[in-house]
Design a protein around this motif. Structure first.
Motif, mmCIF file in Angstrom:
data_model
loop_
_atom_site.group_PDB
_atom_site.id
_atom_site.type_symbol
_atom_site.label_atom_id
_atom_site.label_comp_id
_atom_site.label_asym_id
_atom_site.label_seq_id
_atom_site.Cartn_x
_atom_site.Cartn_y
_atom_site.Cartn_z
ATOM 1 N N THR A 4 45.962 38.108 39.666
ATOM 2 C CA THR A 4 44.665 38.694 39.386
ATOM 3 C C THR A 4 43.860 38.687 40.678
ATOM 4 O OG1 THR A 4 42.743 38.643 37.913
ATOM 5 C CG2 THR A 4 43.566 36.518 38.688
ATOM 6 N N VAL A 5 42.874 39.553 40.749
ATOM 7 C CA VAL A 5 42.001 39.610 41.913
ATOM 8 C C VAL A 5 40.621 39.138 41.480
ATOM 9 C CG1 VAL A 5 40.961 41.094 43.664
ATOM 10 C CG2 VAL A 5 43.299 41.544 42.885
ATOM 11 N N ASP A 6 40.103 38.141 42.189
ATOM 12 C CA ASP A 6 38.753 37.628 41.928
ATOM 13 C C ASP A 6 37.754 38.653 42.456
ATOM 14 O OD1 ASP A 6 36.239 36.374 42.068
ATOM 15 O OD2 ASP A 6 37.143 34.403 42.431
ATOM 16 N N GLU A 7 37.093 39.340 41.555
ATOM 17 C CA GLU A 7 36.192 40.421 41.954
ATOM 18 C C GLU A 7 34.983 39.924 42.746
ATOM 19 O OE1 GLU A 7 33.535 41.112 37.979
ATOM 20 O OE2 GLU A 7 35.583 41.892 37.948
ATOM 21 N N ASP A 8 34.639 38.656 42.616
ATOM 22 C CA ASP A 8 33.532 38.110 43.387
ATOM 23 C C ASP A 8 33.914 37.831 44.835
ATOM 24 O OD1 ASP A 8 31.780 38.156 41.206
ATOM 25 O OD2 ASP A 8 32.418 36.170 40.546
ATOM 26 N N ARG A 9 35.203 37.611 45.084
ATOM 27 C CA ARG A 9 35.675 37.322 46.442
ATOM 28 C C ARG A 9 36.142 38.562 47.193
ATOM 29 N NH1 ARG A 9 39.398 31.922 46.466
ATOM 30 N NH2 ARG A 9 37.718 30.432 46.108
ATOM 31 N N CYS A 10 36.696 39.522 46.484
ATOM 32 C CA CYS A 10 37.273 40.706 47.124
ATOM 33 C C CYS A 10 36.194 41.470 47.890
ATOM 34 C CB CYS A 10 37.917 41.615 46.083
ATOM 35 S SG CYS A 10 38.662 43.102 46.810
#
Length: 63
Positions: A4-10
């Motif tokens: 999964t991709v952490d949308e807050d970090r990307c």
């Protein structure tokens, strides 16, 4: 293997897309998503490379 991709970090660098385009895509807003979340067989090493090379450490392997 699932990712999964952490949308807050990307931050939309796109390194994951370069390393594993079969799993990672960019949204219209310029951020990465994992689609499909379940990494297809044979692509685990590419997905792990994407995890290791993400400048923001935004990609997570989930159980």
């Amino acid at each position: 293997m699932k990712v999964t991709v952490d949308e807050d970090r990307c931050r939309g660098h796109g390194m994951c897309l370069t390393l594993c385009p079969e799993v990672f895509q960019m949204t219209d807003d310029g951020y990465a998503i994992a689609d499909p979340a379940e990494v297809p067989g044979g692509l685990e090493e590419s997905a792990k490379d994407a995890i290791a090379n993400c400048p923001e450490q935004a990609i997570l392997e989930i159980s």
